[in-house]
Write a protein that holds these residues in place. Structure first.
Motif, PDB file in Angstrom:
ATOM      1  N   TYR A 125       3.945  -4.582  -9.691  1.00 41.17           N
ATOM      2  CA  TYR A 125       4.524  -5.265  -8.522  1.00 41.17           C
ATOM      3  C   TYR A 125       5.753  -4.508  -8.011  1.00 41.17           C
ATOM      4  O   TYR A 125       5.938  -4.337  -6.807  1.00 41.17           O
ATOM      5  CB  TYR A 125       4.918  -6.696  -8.876  1.00 41.17           C
ATOM      6  N   LYS A 134      -0.550  -2.311  -0.520  1.00 40.10           N
ATOM      7  CA  LYS A 134      -1.021  -3.692  -0.332  1.00 40.10           C
ATOM      8  C   LYS A 134      -2.322  -3.913  -1.101  1.00 40.10           C
ATOM      9  O   LYS A 134      -2.508  -4.925  -1.770  1.00 40.10           O
ATOM     10  CB  LYS A 134      -1.277  -3.941   1.162  1.00 40.10           C
ATOM     11  N   MET A 141      -2.876  -7.649  -2.132  1.00 46.75           N
ATOM     12  CA  MET A 141      -2.318  -8.460  -1.041  1.00 46.75           C
ATOM     13  C   MET A 141      -2.949  -8.135   0.311  1.00 46.75           C
ATOM     14  O   MET A 141      -2.576  -8.709   1.318  1.00 46.75           O
ATOM     15  CB  MET A 141      -0.801  -8.249  -0.973  1.00 46.75           C
TER      16      MET A 141
END
Ligand code: ADP
Length: 488
Positions: A263, A328, A333
């Motif tokens: 992350y 992403k 995401m």
């Protein structure tokens, strides 16, 4: 309670308990064998010690009695005291054998009864002869016949009982042998059963113990495989054995740490991309405005420089966009808008977009689309992006006068898209790694062709997100083919 007990058992304890149980079973089998052997021993001893010796004593008694009869008869004829003494010695022999028999028959009432009868007849025989001796010694007359009859009666009674004892002992021996045979057969059966039960139980225990170790181990192996495939769930639940429980906790902590790092990395990309894109767009737009004469008419040199600035800022914006998309996707995401589409219009659009570049390099473009293509569940904008990257590479690496072919067809349960060029090709050892981000085939670094090493990584992410596959085939010096298939 049972669960808690199971959880506490370490691998070492499990193995030790397993071995102890198997050992205990082996000891039980051995103990039962020893018990049976004891039983055989008891029966054999009873045959050897009691029955055989009783038969021997019976023989001794009958021999002693016959000797007594012989000496007694001779004495009655020649009245020699030496014969009388011999008679007494034989009597002692008889008594000795009798006493032995009595001891041996201590547990057997039947034998004792027979021996008592022998004893009383023997006493009677002795007393008749003693009377005769006394009469002879005192010189008195006596009736020989009457005494002879009394003695004969007593002797016959003794002999009959001795025969009875003999028969009884022999019978008893046969009976014991039969008992031995049955005991042996029983022992064989019991031992067989015990051994089979011990084997089955031992096998079961080993299976249970091994399974209790290998089952959680295979969960750890599966989760490790997941991690190597990029799935960092960290939800490994292994509580027992404690060693593997600890391993599972450490494994989950490692996954959490990896997730955080992932992350952090994606965040970093996203933040950097955003921070870079805004000023870059301003530079590009400003440059374009200057080129259009918004800040006064530029001269030829200025136009040249402004064009370079515009192109480079464009390249940088593309790089930043690719980085943004990739981060992403890797962070999971990226939003995909799946819908059922025919890929034909996308292929045509992509070919049209690159047509001016192909024309400027005199590269022959050829597109083959098979008649009836199945509809694909896809996000057409993302697939368009992948097509742009692959076609862009094909045109970038193909020298002037070369050719680029696009072939689309149905293949099993999927649609197959192949983009082939007549570029320099890619060495075999680089075919796998070029799909990793920032990786470029060594071969092309030497040709000074500019690139970011992100186009193929993006295409791979897009195709994989569609459940498809992408790979490259190439022969150095002849060209390369980039192929991807999308499930229908
Ligand atoms: P780049 O921006 O460097 O092209 P890509 O991810 O698109 O990044 O490609 C990675 C590497 O794969 C390239 O640097 C090149 O070495 C190799 N490659 C990609 N497409 C081709 C092609 N059509 N022919 C030869 N090499 C290629």
């Amino acid at each position: 309670m049972r669960q808690a007990f199971r959880v506490k058992l370490t691998i070492f304890r499990r193995l030790v308990i397993g071995y102890l149980i198997i050992l205990a079973m082996l000891m039980a089998v051995s103990a039962s064998m020893l018990f049976e052997l004891d039983n055989f021993n008891e029966i054999t001893q009873s045959i050897l010690k009691v029955d055989n010796q009783l038969l021997e004593n019976e023989k001794k008694m009958s021999d002693a009695l016959l000797s007594q009869i012989l000496y007694e008869k001779k004495y009655l004829i020649i009245h020699d005291d030496a014969l009388y003494d011999q008679f007494l010695i034989a009597k002692m022999d008889f008594n000795k054998a009798f006493q032995n028999s009595l001891t041996l028959a201590a547990d057997d009432d039947e034998k004792k009864k027979m021996l008592t009868m022998i004893h009383s007849s023997f006493k009677q025989y002795q007393s008749v002869f003693e009377q005769e001796v006394e009469l002879i010694r005192s010189g008195k007359k006596y009736t020989l016949d009457k005494h002879s009859q009394m003695k004969e009666k007593a002797v016959n009674a003794i002999m009959d009982e001795l025969k009875n004892i003999k028969a009884y002992s022999q019978n008893h021996t046969y009976e014991q042998i039969r008992r031995l045979e049955t005991a042996m057969a029983d022992a064989k059966k019991t031992a067989g059963l015990f051994v089979v039960a011990a084997l089955v139980l031992g096998l079961l225990i080993s299976l249970v113990i091994t399974r209790s170790i290998t089952k959680p181990l295979s969960s750890v192996i599966n989760k490790t495989r997941d991690v190597s495939n990029g799935i960092l769930k960290g939800d490994l639940k292994v509580a027992s054995p404690p060693e593997l429980g600890d391993l599972s906790k450490a494994f989950n902590m490692m996954c959490e740490r990896l997730k955080k790092l992932d992350y952090m990395k994606s965040d970093f990309y996203a933040m950097m991309s955003h921070e870079l894109r805004t000023p870059l767009t301003s530079i590009r737009e400003g440059t374009n405005l200057m080129l259009e004469g918004a800040a006064g008419e530029p001269n030829a040199n200025q136009i040249k420089l402004l064009r370079i600035i515009s192109e480079e800022s464009n390249r940088l914006i593309n790089l930043v966009n690719s980085l943004m998309d990739l981060s992403k996707m890797e962070a999971g995401m990226m939003v995909f808008n799946f819908g059922c589409h025919d890929i034909t219009p996308l292929i045509k659009r992509a070919a049209l977009e690159v047509a001016p570049l192909a024309a400027s390099k005199q590269i022959k473009m050829e597109t083959t689309i098979s008649d009836k293509l199945s509809c694909i569940k896809m996000d057409d904008e993302k697939i368009m992006q992948a097509l742009r990257n692959l076609l862009g590479n094909a045109l970038k690496f193909t020298p002037e006068g070369g050719s680029v072919k696009i072939a689309v067809s149905n293949s099993g349960g999927s649609v197959r898209i192949a983009i082939s060029d007549t570029g320099p090709g890619i060495p075999q050892e680089n075919l796998g790694m070029i799909f990793e981000k920032f990786q470029q085939a060594q071969y092309h670094m030497q040709h000074n062709i500019k690139g970011t090493g992100l186009g193929l990584a993006l295409a791979k992410n897009i195709v994989t997100a569609h459940g498809g596959k992408i790979w490259a085939e190439s022969i150095v010096g002849e060209g390369s083919s980039f192929i991807f298939s999308l499930p229908v």
